[in-house]
Design an enzyme around this catalytic site. Structure first.
Site, PDB file in Angstrom:
ATOM      1  N   HIS A 307       0.819  -1.201  -0.083  1.00  0.00           N
ATOM      2  CA  HIS A 307       0.015   0.003   0.001  1.00  0.00           C
ATOM      3  C   HIS A 307       0.843   1.203  -0.040  1.00  0.00           C
ATOM      4  CE1 HIS A 307      -3.128   2.788   1.186  1.00  0.00           C
ATOM      5  NE2 HIS A 307      -4.158   1.602   0.764  1.00  0.00           N
ATOM      6  N   ASP A 364      -8.092  -5.106  -0.285  1.00  0.00           N
ATOM      7  CA  ASP A 364      -8.619  -5.838  -1.341  1.00  0.00           C
ATOM      8  C   ASP A 364      -8.079  -7.524  -1.269  1.00  0.00           C
ATOM      9  OD1 ASP A 364      -7.626  -3.105  -3.429  1.00  0.00           O
ATOM     10  OD2 ASP A 364      -9.584  -3.942  -3.096  1.00  0.00           O
TER      11      ASP A 364
HETATM   12  C1  SDX Z   1      -5.911   0.330  -3.014  1.00  0.00           C
HETATM   13  O1  SDX Z   1      -4.503   4.455  -2.012  1.00  0.00           O
HETATM   14  C2  SDX Z   1      -5.205   4.064  -1.410  1.00  0.00           C
HETATM   15  O2  SDX Z   1      -5.681   4.380  -0.349  1.00  0.00           O
HETATM   16  C3  SDX Z   1      -5.964   2.845  -2.272  1.00  0.00           C
HETATM   17  C4  SDX Z   1      -6.944   2.030  -1.482  1.00  0.00           C
HETATM   18  C5  SDX Z   1      -8.204   2.804  -1.295  1.00  0.00           C
HETATM   19  O3  SDX Z   1      -8.940   2.382  -0.177  1.00  0.00           O
HETATM   20  O4  SDX Z   1      -8.369   3.688  -2.086  1.00  0.00           O
HETATM   21  O5  SDX Z   1      -6.335   1.622  -0.220  1.00  0.00           O
HETATM   22  C6  SDX Z   1      -7.322   0.928  -2.352  1.00  0.00           C
HETATM   23  O6  SDX Z   1      -5.835   0.609  -4.127  1.00  0.00           O
HETATM   24  C7  SDX Z   1      -5.074  -0.917  -2.275  1.00  0.00           C
HETATM   25  C8  SDX Z   1      -4.120  -1.350  -3.093  1.00  0.00           C
HETATM   26  C9  SDX Z   1      -4.684  -2.349  -4.241  1.00  0.00           C
HETATM   27  N1  SDX Z   1      -3.682  -2.710  -5.163  1.00  0.00           N
HETATM   28  C10 SDX Z   1      -2.863  -3.926  -5.158  1.00  0.00           C
HETATM   29  O7  SDX Z   1      -3.037  -4.836  -4.160  1.00  0.00           O
HETATM   30  C11 SDX Z   1      -1.899  -4.379  -6.085  1.00  0.00           C
HETATM   31  C12 SDX Z   1      -0.533  -4.783  -5.697  1.00  0.00           C
HETATM   32  N2  SDX Z   1       0.116  -3.834  -4.670  1.00  0.00           N
HETATM   33  C13 SDX Z   1       1.220  -2.964  -5.340  1.00  0.00           C
HETATM   34  O8  SDX Z   1       1.053  -2.876  -6.856  1.00  0.00           O
HETATM   35  C14 SDX Z   1       1.508  -1.784  -4.761  1.00  0.00           C
HETATM   36  O9  SDX Z   1       1.819  -2.215  -3.508  1.00  0.00           O
HETATM   37  C15 SDX Z   1       0.850  -0.551  -4.759  1.00  0.00           C
HETATM   38  C16 SDX Z   1       0.246   0.004  -5.823  1.00  0.00           C
HETATM   39  C17 SDX Z   1      -0.390  -0.775  -3.788  1.00  0.00           C
HETATM   40  C18 SDX Z   1       1.502   0.496  -3.898  1.00  0.00           C
HETATM   41  O10 SDX Z   1       2.561   0.561  -5.089  1.00  0.00           O
HETATM   42  P1  SDX Z   1       4.089   1.857  -4.633  1.00  0.00           P
HETATM   43  O11 SDX Z   1       3.184   2.601  -3.309  1.00  0.00           O
HETATM   44  O12 SDX Z   1       3.994   2.616  -5.832  1.00  0.00           O
HETATM   45  O13 SDX Z   1       5.095   1.114  -4.165  1.00  0.00           O
HETATM   46  P2  SDX Z   1       6.101   0.393  -5.280  1.00  0.00           P
HETATM   47  O14 SDX Z   1       5.251  -0.169  -6.357  1.00  0.00           O
HETATM   48  O15 SDX Z   1       7.059   1.293  -5.404  1.00  0.00           O
HETATM   49  O16 SDX Z   1       6.676  -0.783  -4.394  1.00  0.00           O
HETATM   50  C19 SDX Z   1       7.883  -0.523  -3.430  1.00  0.00           C
HETATM   51  C20 SDX Z   1       8.509  -1.891  -3.381  1.00  0.00           C
HETATM   52  C21 SDX Z   1       8.998  -2.157  -4.898  1.00  0.00           C
HETATM   53  O17 SDX Z   1       9.959  -3.056  -4.687  1.00  0.00           O
HETATM   54  P3  SDX Z   1      11.472  -2.401  -4.836  1.00  0.00           P
HETATM   55  O18 SDX Z   1      11.544  -1.549  -6.261  1.00  0.00           O
HETATM   56  O19 SDX Z   1      11.678  -1.244  -3.775  1.00  0.00           O
HETATM   57  O20 SDX Z   1      12.504  -3.633  -4.876  1.00  0.00           O
HETATM   58  O21 SDX Z   1       7.419  -2.872  -3.000  1.00  0.00           O
HETATM   59  C22 SDX Z   1       7.385  -3.766  -4.088  1.00  0.00           C
HETATM   60  C23 SDX Z   1       7.634  -3.211  -5.397  1.00  0.00           C
HETATM   61  O22 SDX Z   1       8.232  -3.919  -6.333  1.00  0.00           O
HETATM   62  N3  SDX Z   1       6.041  -4.109  -4.015  1.00  0.00           N
HETATM   63  C24 SDX Z   1       5.720  -5.596  -4.193  1.00  0.00           C
HETATM   64  C25 SDX Z   1       4.269  -5.185  -4.166  1.00  0.00           C
HETATM   65  N4  SDX Z   1       3.744  -4.171  -3.890  1.00  0.00           N
HETATM   66  C26 SDX Z   1       5.136  -3.457  -3.848  1.00  0.00           C
HETATM   67  N5  SDX Z   1       6.227  -6.568  -4.778  1.00  0.00           N
HETATM   68  C27 SDX Z   1       5.589  -7.734  -4.760  1.00  0.00           C
HETATM   69  N6  SDX Z   1       4.155  -7.696  -4.700  1.00  0.00           N
HETATM   70  C28 SDX Z   1       3.430  -6.591  -4.425  1.00  0.00           C
HETATM   71  N7  SDX Z   1       2.052  -6.509  -4.362  1.00  0.00           N
END
Ligand code: SDX
Length: 428
Positions: A307, A364
């Site tokens: 998140h 989710d």
């Molecule tokens: C919602 O914003 C809100 O409030 C949203 C929400 C709401 O109520 O409105 O809470 C609802 O959208 C919840 C999120 C739902 N999405 C997912 O579950 C999709 C999977 N999660 C990710 O794609 C990710 O965690 C996000 C999109 C939620 C957040 O992305 P960020 O903040 O841009 O973080 P990032 O992508 O830069 O990740 C940081 C690190 C990275 O690794 P490094 O580059 O540092 O090595 O964490 C890793 C990412 O690769 N990472 C994951 C991961 N999520 C982040 N690795 C594997 N699986 C994951 N799910």
């Protein structure tokens, strides 16, 4: 003495005011930065940038705190109803009994939609994704209520637009589902409460009586409360920026629905179930899929994990995880993918990759398991998220309008070609 930050650039320094929120969060106000220094800030994804001041929802990502208008999400999920929470978010206070009754009755009065909406619906092929149908039907409200196009009308006329979309969204959502399964639509039944009416419109069939199961209606009401607002997330920021151009409430909400659709945002709840089903089909080897999630060369992500704000447990995920156990037990549903989900969570919470990046289950991760147990099909999950988030979008749009916020128009750093002369096609 108000706090300030000092920015030094070369031999110049600039004082920037620091503003402090109710919960002592601090922000550097850069409103005058470009005028005084010619500098802008750059922050792709706005990971460190506040877009507004808001009095609606407070999140503390480190402590896993979520409050709507000061009330803890745990308190509201346990003791309130979605309609009451909608009133709280939109108008700022919990309603008196008279206010709540009036609000409920106003909504019931407007649940029916113009019969021509059916004509629009019939134009969608039955394999249309319900999110596309939903955003289109919401936009169509601008045609049936052209006076809603002017967001500067009197407060009571704007409020009528608010009541209309709160009332009609469940009808649109249920009709989008009926269109997808090729069944005749059901009209609203105002003898039922909000969730029961929605479930009946979704699942009633002409050939048989449909009795709403209170366990299902109550579980749905709790899920909608948990999704009702979440400060400046992607779809809410979309609603605010579209509304900042003085586009109508319905155009702004439709834009929010489309932003929510993405699998990184509200579309994640459907993606989680598809992921869990794939893992189940693949033999349920959670360690294999965890390795894929950590492999930078593998596009697979653990959907429902991570998140932007929560770097601790998403408080909603905790509530939903418990509700999943309760609802499945009450309904006598034994869903093996719940065990797969719990197994994945267990492995992730003990894995350095996830622990270092503070990746926890988000709202989710478990919600789809409940929707599935309630009989809601996977590609309707994000429609359910939109139904829940509607009062939050409305509250945020209303706050932005009432605060007369300027049109949203970010700056950029240009990295393209320098100036060059045009050369006609024959000379290239
Ligand atoms: C919602 O914003 C809100 O409030 C949203 C929400 C709401 O109520 O409105 O809470 C609802 O959208 C919840 C999120 C739902 N999405 C997912 O579950 C999709 C999977 N999660 C990710 O794609 C990710 O965690 C996000 C999109 C939620 C957040 O992305 P960020 O903040 O841009 O973080 P990032 O992508 O830069 O990740 C940081 C690190 C990275 O690794 P490094 O580059 O540092 O090595 O964490 C890793 C990412 O690769 N990472 C994951 C991961 N999520 C982040 N690795 C594997 N699986 C994951 N799910």
């Amino acid at each position: 003495m108000s706090k300030k930050a000092e920015l030094k650039v070369g031999d110049k320094s600039y004082d920037l005011p620091i503003i402090e929120g109710t919960e002592n969060e601090q922000g550097i106000d850069i409103a005058k930065l470009r005028g005084e220094s010619g500098l802008i800030t750059l922050d792709p994804g706005f990971k460190n940038t506040g877009s507004t001041k808001s009095a609606i929802t407070f999140l503390d990502g480190e402590k896993g705190i979520l409050r709507y208008r000061g009330y803890a999400i745990e308190d509201l999920a346990e003791n309130s109803t979605f309609i009451e929470v909608s009133y709280l978010l939109i108008y700022g206070e919990l309603p008196t009994p008279e206010q709540l009754t009036k609000f409920e009755n106003e909504i019931k009065f407007h649940t029916l939609v113009h019969e021509d909406i059916k004509t629009i619906l019939e134009g969608f092929p039955s394999n249309s994704h319900p999110m596309g149908v939903l955003s289109s039907l919401v936009t169509s409200l601008t045609a049936f209520y052209p006076e809603s196009l002017d967001p500067n009308r009197s407060a009571d006329k704007v409020n009528l637009s608010i009541i209309r979309i709160l009332a009609k969204m469940p009808t649109f959502a249920a009709w989008a589902y009926k269109n997808e399964v090729g069944h005749p639509v059901n009209y609203p039944d105002n003898n039922l409460n909000y969730c029961s009416n929605f479930l009946k419109m979704m699942f009633a069939l002409p050939a048989e009586d449909y009795e709403v199961d209170p366990v299902i209606a109550n579980a749905l009401d709790k899920l909608l409360i948990l999704h009702a607002d979440h400060e400046q997330n992607c779809s809410t920021s979309t609603v605010r920026i579209v509304g900042s151009s003085q586009a109508s409430l319905y155009a702004s909400i439709s834009a929010g629905i489309n932003a929510l659709w993405g699998p990184l945002h509200g579309g994640a709840n459907s993606a989680v179930i598809n992921m869990l089903e794939n893992i189940q089909k693949d033999g349920g080897d959670t360690k294999k899929w965890m390795a894929k999630a950590k492999d930078k060369d593998d596009p697979f992500r653990l959907m429902g994990f991570g998140h932007r704000v929560y770097k601790n447990f998403d408080p909603r995920a905790k509530i939903i995880k418990k509700a999943a156990d309760d609802v499945l037990q009450k309904l006598g549903v034994n869903d093996p993918i719940l065990d797969i989900a719990k197994g994945l969570e267990e492995v992730a919470l003990n894995d350095d990759y996830f622990v270092e990046r503070k990746l926890y289950p988000n709202v989710d991760f478990y919600s789809g398991i409940i929707y599935r147990a309630l009989g809601i099909p996977v590609d309707m999950f994000t429609v359910m998220f939109a139904l829940g988030r509607l009062p939050g979008w409305i509250a945020q749009w209303k706050e932005m309008r009432e605060n007369h916020e300027p049109i949203g128009r970010p700056r950029q750093i240009y990295t393209g070609q320098g100036e060059r002369k045009y050369v006609s096609v024959n000379d290239r």
